[in-house]
Design a protein around this motif. Structure first.
Motif, PDB file in Angstrom:
ATOM      1  N   ALA A 114       0.754  -1.086   0.053  1.00 43.90           N
ATOM      2  CA  ALA A 114       0.029   0.055   0.093  1.00 43.90           C
ATOM      3  C   ALA A 114       0.819   1.059  -0.038  1.00 43.90           C
ATOM      4  CB  ALA A 114      -0.780  -0.258   1.146  1.00 43.90           C
ATOM      5  N   ALA A 115       1.839   1.182   0.706  1.00 42.54           N
ATOM      6  CA  ALA A 115       2.787   2.281   0.683  1.00 42.54           C
ATOM      7  C   ALA A 115       3.442   2.780  -0.528  1.00 42.54           C
ATOM      8  CB  ALA A 115       4.063   2.175   1.795  1.00 42.54           C
ATOM      9  N   MET A 116       3.835   1.382  -1.125  1.00 42.77           N
ATOM     10  CA  MET A 116       4.521   1.473  -2.375  1.00 42.77           C
ATOM     11  C   MET A 116       3.497   2.162  -3.573  1.00 42.77           C
ATOM     12  SD  MET A 116       6.413  -2.101  -2.550  1.00 42.77           S
ATOM     13  CE  MET A 116       6.793  -2.159  -4.291  1.00 42.77           C
ATOM     14  N   SER A 117       2.244   1.509  -3.422  1.00 42.11           N
ATOM     15  CA  SER A 117       1.297   2.178  -4.277  1.00 42.11           C
ATOM     16  C   SER A 117       1.104   3.712  -4.364  1.00 42.11           C
ATOM     17  CB  SER A 117       0.193   1.043  -4.217  1.00 42.11           C
ATOM     18  OG  SER A 117      -0.965   1.539  -4.783  1.00 42.11           O
ATOM     19  N   THR A 118       0.926   4.131  -3.110  1.00 40.63           N
ATOM     20  CA  THR A 118       0.596   5.357  -2.829  1.00 40.63           C
ATOM     21  C   THR A 118       1.646   6.275  -3.250  1.00 40.63           C
ATOM     22  OG1 THR A 118      -0.824   4.935  -0.968  1.00 40.63           O
ATOM     23  CG2 THR A 118      -0.111   7.173  -1.033  1.00 40.63           C
ATOM     24  N   ALA A 119       2.929   6.069  -2.859  1.00 44.01           N
ATOM     25  CA  ALA A 119       4.209   6.643  -3.307  1.00 44.01           C
ATOM     26  C   ALA A 119       4.258   6.690  -4.902  1.00 44.01           C
ATOM     27  CB  ALA A 119       5.413   6.082  -2.682  1.00 44.01           C
ATOM     28  N   TRP A 120       4.024   5.670  -5.309  1.00 44.30           N
ATOM     29  CA  TRP A 120       3.969   5.745  -6.867  1.00 44.30           C
ATOM     30  C   TRP A 120       3.202   6.593  -7.448  1.00 44.30           C
ATOM     31  CZ3 TRP A 120       7.740   2.318  -5.079  1.00 44.30           C
ATOM     32  CH2 TRP A 120       8.707   1.786  -6.102  1.00 44.30           C
ATOM     33  N   ARG A 121       2.207   6.528  -7.094  1.00 46.69           N
ATOM     34  CA  ARG A 121       0.743   7.398  -7.555  1.00 46.69           C
ATOM     35  C   ARG A 121       1.287   9.019  -7.346  1.00 46.69           C
ATOM     36  NH1 ARG A 121      -2.984   5.198  -4.905  1.00 46.69           N
ATOM     37  NH2 ARG A 121      -3.187   6.943  -3.200  1.00 46.69           N
ATOM     38  N   LEU A 155       3.677   8.118 -11.019  1.00 44.73           N
ATOM     39  CA  LEU A 155       3.988   6.889 -11.905  1.00 44.73           C
ATOM     40  C   LEU A 155       2.798   5.978 -11.717  1.00 44.73           C
ATOM     41  CD1 LEU A 155       7.391   6.355  -9.910  1.00 44.73           C
ATOM     42  CD2 LEU A 155       7.291   7.133 -12.026  1.00 44.73           C
ATOM     43  N   PRO A 156       2.871   5.233 -13.027  1.00 42.53           N
ATOM     44  CA  PRO A 156       1.796   4.228 -12.998  1.00 42.53           C
ATOM     45  C   PRO A 156       2.034   3.019 -11.793  1.00 42.53           C
ATOM     46  CG  PRO A 156       3.322   3.833 -14.805  1.00 42.53           C
ATOM     47  CD  PRO A 156       3.682   5.039 -14.016  1.00 42.53           C
ATOM     48  N   GLU A 157       0.957   2.451 -11.494  1.00 43.38           N
ATOM     49  CA  GLU A 157       0.618   1.475 -10.442  1.00 43.38           C
ATOM     50  C   GLU A 157       1.901   0.640 -10.649  1.00 43.38           C
ATOM     51  OE1 GLU A 157      -1.176  -0.141  -7.078  1.00 43.38           O
ATOM     52  OE2 GLU A 157      -1.420   1.565  -8.229  1.00 43.38           O
ATOM     53  N   PRO A 158       2.681   0.121  -9.632  1.00 43.36           N
ATOM     54  CA  PRO A 158       3.784  -0.927  -9.824  1.00 43.36           C
ATOM     55  C   PRO A 158       3.494  -2.154 -10.040  1.00 43.36           C
ATOM     56  CG  PRO A 158       3.494  -0.077  -7.552  1.00 43.36           C
ATOM     57  CD  PRO A 158       2.649   0.576  -8.177  1.00 43.36           C
ATOM     58  N   GLU A 159       3.864  -2.815 -11.099  1.00 42.17           N
ATOM     59  CA  GLU A 159       3.334  -4.418 -11.290  1.00 42.17           C
ATOM     60  C   GLU A 159       4.302  -5.114 -10.596  1.00 42.17           C
ATOM     61  OE1 GLU A 159       3.073  -5.648 -15.355  1.00 42.17           O
ATOM     62  OE2 GLU A 159       2.676  -3.623 -16.294  1.00 42.17           O
ATOM     63  N   LEU A 160       3.413  -5.761  -9.631  1.00 44.40           N
ATOM     64  CA  LEU A 160       4.280  -6.751  -8.551  1.00 44.40           C
ATOM     65  C   LEU A 160       4.604  -7.725  -9.392  1.00 44.40           C
ATOM     66  CD1 LEU A 160       2.296  -5.748  -5.503  1.00 44.40           C
ATOM     67  CD2 LEU A 160       4.260  -4.578  -6.236  1.00 44.40           C
ATOM     68  N   PRO A 161       6.007  -8.296  -9.084  1.00 44.47           N
ATOM     69  CA  PRO A 161       6.385  -9.572  -9.607  1.00 44.47           C
ATOM     70  C   PRO A 161       5.945 -10.841  -8.678  1.00 44.47           C
ATOM     71  CG  PRO A 161       8.270  -8.617  -8.523  1.00 44.47           C
ATOM     72  CD  PRO A 161       6.915  -7.608  -8.254  1.00 44.47           C
ATOM     73  N   TRP A 162       5.151 -10.728  -7.736  1.00 41.55           N
ATOM     74  CA  TRP A 162       4.929 -11.656  -6.880  1.00 41.55           C
ATOM     75  C   TRP A 162       3.419 -12.255  -6.745  1.00 41.55           C
ATOM     76  CZ3 TRP A 162       6.233  -6.807  -3.953  1.00 41.55           C
ATOM     77  CH2 TRP A 162       7.372  -6.694  -4.013  1.00 41.55           C
ATOM     78  N   PHE A 163       3.037 -13.356  -6.447  1.00 43.20           N
ATOM     79  CA  PHE A 163       2.085 -14.110  -6.364  1.00 43.20           C
ATOM     80  C   PHE A 163       1.794 -14.592  -4.865  1.00 43.20           C
ATOM     81  CE2 PHE A 163       0.316 -18.720  -6.712  1.00 43.20           C
ATOM     82  CZ  PHE A 163      -0.918 -18.302  -7.235  1.00 43.20           C
ATOM     83  N   VAL A 201      12.394  -2.412  -0.467  1.00 46.53           N
ATOM     84  CA  VAL A 201      11.904  -2.257  -1.936  1.00 46.53           C
ATOM     85  C   VAL A 201      13.390  -2.287  -2.562  1.00 46.53           C
ATOM     86  CG1 VAL A 201      10.965  -0.695  -3.537  1.00 46.53           C
ATOM     87  CG2 VAL A 201      10.143  -1.006  -1.358  1.00 46.53           C
ATOM     88  N   ARG A 202      14.487  -1.990  -2.297  1.00 53.78           N
ATOM     89  CA  ARG A 202      15.732  -1.758  -3.043  1.00 53.78           C
ATOM     90  C   ARG A 202      16.128  -3.324  -3.206  1.00 53.78           C
ATOM     91  NH1 ARG A 202      17.257   2.259   0.941  1.00 53.78           N
ATOM     92  NH2 ARG A 202      17.210   4.501  -0.208  1.00 53.78           N
ATOM     93  N   VAL A 203      15.848  -4.098  -2.228  1.00 56.76           N
ATOM     94  CA  VAL A 203      16.190  -5.335  -2.493  1.00 56.76           C
ATOM     95  C   VAL A 203      15.300  -6.354  -3.296  1.00 56.76           C
ATOM     96  CG1 VAL A 203      16.981  -7.532  -1.150  1.00 56.76           C
ATOM     97  CG2 VAL A 203      17.761  -5.464  -0.266  1.00 56.76           C
ATOM     98  N   PHE A 204      14.103  -6.434  -2.687  1.00 52.78           N
ATOM     99  CA  PHE A 204      13.042  -7.427  -3.227  1.00 52.78           C
ATOM    100  C   PHE A 204      12.184  -6.797  -4.486  1.00 52.78           C
ATOM    101  CE2 PHE A 204      13.607  -8.746   1.130  1.00 52.78           C
ATOM    102  CZ  PHE A 204      14.280 -10.041   0.996  1.00 52.78           C
ATOM    103  N   GLY A 205      12.463  -5.394  -4.307  1.00 55.19           N
ATOM    104  CA  GLY A 205      11.432  -4.728  -5.561  1.00 55.19           C
ATOM    105  C   GLY A 205      12.361  -4.050  -6.539  1.00 55.19           C
ATOM    106  N   ALA A 206      13.620  -4.405  -6.642  1.00 53.16           N
ATOM    107  CA  ALA A 206      14.552  -3.944  -7.590  1.00 53.16           C
ATOM    108  C   ALA A 206      13.880  -3.806  -8.913  1.00 53.16           C
ATOM    109  CB  ALA A 206      15.813  -4.661  -7.404  1.00 53.16           C
ATOM    110  N   PRO A 207      13.264  -4.955  -9.530  1.00 49.40           N
ATOM    111  CA  PRO A 207      12.883  -4.843 -10.862  1.00 49.40           C
ATOM    112  C   PRO A 207      11.785  -3.527 -11.115  1.00 49.40           C
ATOM    113  CG  PRO A 207      12.531  -6.979 -10.209  1.00 49.40           C
ATOM    114  CD  PRO A 207      12.932  -6.088  -8.773  1.00 49.40           C
ATOM    115  N   LEU A 208      11.324  -3.121  -9.949  1.00 46.77           N
ATOM    116  CA  LEU A 208      10.074  -2.038  -9.915  1.00 46.77           C
ATOM    117  C   LEU A 208      10.930  -0.835 -10.244  1.00 46.77           C
ATOM    118  CD1 LEU A 208       7.748  -3.290  -7.062  1.00 46.77           C
ATOM    119  CD2 LEU A 208       7.594  -3.446  -9.662  1.00 46.77           C
TER     120      LEU A 208
END
Ligand code: BEZ
Length: 264
Positions: free
Chosen positions: A153-160, A164-172, A213-220
């Motif tokens: 939720a924090a990422m989504s708000t910060a991106w917005r 920036l467009p909603e981050p496309e999360l690489p997780w399931f 986010v730097r470690v696990f969300g690097a692709p984002l």
């Protein structure tokens, strides 16, 4: 073969107040408490595949219990490390949705890896099924629905806020109902399923959510304008702090889905 995997199939969902009557051969394993390797209960001489083995920590533990074990991971860098750390063990590079084995295994084990195999979860389950002998077991833990909710939720708000467009999360992160349906449809009998919160100290992340986010969300972060990344991550920290920062340090809001299933 270990008889206790042949008991009646009942499902237990714990956490969030959901709990149902339960009777299973896996019942000696307490919710949340017992490590996943205890649930696997590797037997001497068994053949075990460690799917998404990373640097091989669990592969090595399973091996130390007397099983023959093969570690497989999609990251060549992880496999290189695993081979360096455990030179006597077998590791190969391979993706969960694209691997085959020459000889069936007695068990497939997976810790904190299935949620990264987000493209085709049914293909992953099909490959695990094909890798197991009939009666073989699939024992795994992954992020469940709601995993990292405050972080996301924090990422989504910060991106917005940064345009920036909603981050496309690489997780399931499936719900227990969704994943058990996938397992059943994929040819497994679910013998145990647990769903629980596991707040986890972010010891490796001194800069809190931003480091996570730097470690696990690097692709984002790849491809973002360089000057946006630091203010973006600062804002993630501000937004995540009320939920995730404690007096003792940052805590990740992990939710786990842990299951043991048997190949029909
Ligand atoms: C986890 O739940 O273990 C996890 C989820 C996403 C990224 C990294 C770890």
């Amino acid at each position: 073969m270990v008889l206790r995997y042949e008991a009646p199939s009942m499902t237990r969902w714990t956490a969030r107040g959901v709990s149902s009557a339960y009777d299973s051969s896996f019942g000696y394993v307490s919710a949340q408490g017992a490590p996943l390797v205890e649930l696997l209960d590797p037997q001497h001489g068994e053949r075990v595949l460690d799917l998404g083995c990373g640097t091989g920590v669990f592969t090595s533990e399973i091996h130390s219990r007397g099983a023959e074990v093969l570690g497989i991971d999609g990251s060549a860098a992880m496999i290189e490390k695993a081979l360096a750390q455990y030179p006597g063990l077998d590791f190969i590079v391979g993706e969960g949705d694209d691997f085959t084995v020459a000889r069936p295994f007695d068990a497939v084990f997976s810790n904190a890896a299935l949620h990264w195999m987000s493209r085709e979860p049914d293909m992953v389950i099909a490959n695990v099924h094909a890798a197991l002998r009939p009666g073989g077991r699939f024992v795994a833990e992954l992020g469940g629905a709601g995993n990292c909710a405050a972080m996301i939720a924090a990422m989504s708000t910060a991106w917005r806020e940064h345009g920036l467009p909603e981050p496309e999360l690489p997780w399931f992160f499936p719900s227990p109902a969704e994943y058990s349906t996938r397992l059943e449809q994929g040819g497994f009998a679910v013998r145990l399923l647990e769903y629980f919160d596991r707040p986890t100290p972010m010891d490796e992340c001194p800069d809190g959510a931003a480091d996570w986010v730097r470690v696990f969300g690097a692709p984002l972060l790849e491809g973002l304008p360089g000057d946006i990344v630091e203010p973006l991550l600062r804002r993630v920290n501000e937004l995540a702090a009320p939920a995730l920062r404690r007096e003792t340090g940052w805590m990740a809001d992990y939710v786990r889905l842990r299951f043991a299933a048997v190949r029909r």
